[in-house]
Design an enzyme around this catalytic site. Structure first.
Site, PDB file in Angstrom:
ATOM      1  CB  ALA A  53     -34.038 -11.495  63.557  1.00  0.00           C
ATOM      2  CG  ASP A  54     -30.854  -8.773  60.586  1.00  0.00           C
ATOM      3  OD1 ASP A  54     -30.420  -7.632  60.758  1.00  0.00           O
ATOM      4  OD2 ASP A  54     -30.615  -9.722  61.359  1.00  0.00           O
TER       5      ASP A  54
END
Length: 176
Positions: free
Chosen positions: A28-29
């Protein structure tokens, strides 16, 4: 990290049928950073109008964009793909194969041309590559056990520390 993976639907297709898992890398990052970089690039290069606001990216929305395949498959293929561990839900052959030394080799055949070359040049039997039941990826995925059998036999007799039997300089199924 795990919350975004769950909310974006990534966990619905990772792991095995009995055990969902999250990715060990911060996907996600990384997804959000990728979109932030591409969204900010014009500003850094001076292409955007001056005085524009900050680039804001949602980790959830970025990861949801990256995990678009499972909902697409569910909407157009009839049902969501199953959790399959190292195997791929809609590509075959694509899985970990045991080898003679107790290890595993991950085999991922991405298209029909690679399958025909793998059958002929690596397995040493062209029949699986030309059999109508396995000529297309859709047919191979539908008949996964039949597809995996001719691959598993020679891999099960091979120890990855040695050369593949019959391997020649240009025997790669990818290079031709």
């Amino acid at each position: 990290m795990e919350k975004a993976q769950c909310e974006a639907g990534l966990v619905s297709v990772t792991g095995t049928p009995g055990q969902p898992v999250t990715a060990d890398v911060p996907v996600a990052d990384i997804a959000a950073a990728t979109y932030a970089f591409s969204g900010g690039w014009p500003r850094w290069c001076g292409a955007a109008r001056p005085g524009g606001g900050p680039v804001e990216v949602s980790m959830l929305e970025a990861l949801a964009g990256w995990t678009g395949h499972p909902p697409h498959h569910a909407m157009h293929g009839g049902e969501p793909p199953a959790r399959t561990g190292l195997a791929h839900a809609v590509i075959a052959p694509y899985d970990a194969c045991p080898t003679a030394d107790g290890g595993q080799v991950l085999l991922s055949v991405q298209n029909d041309r690679e399958w025909r070359r793998l059958a002929k040049r690596v397995i040493g039997r062209p029949e699986p590559g030309t059999d109508p039941a396995g000529a297309t990826n859709a047919a191979r995925a539908a008949h996964r056990a039949r597809t995996d059998q001719p691959v598993a036999r020679p891999l099960g007799a091979w120890a990855p520390t040695g050369r593949w039997p019959g391997w020649r300089r240009r025997a790669s199924p990818v290079r031709g």
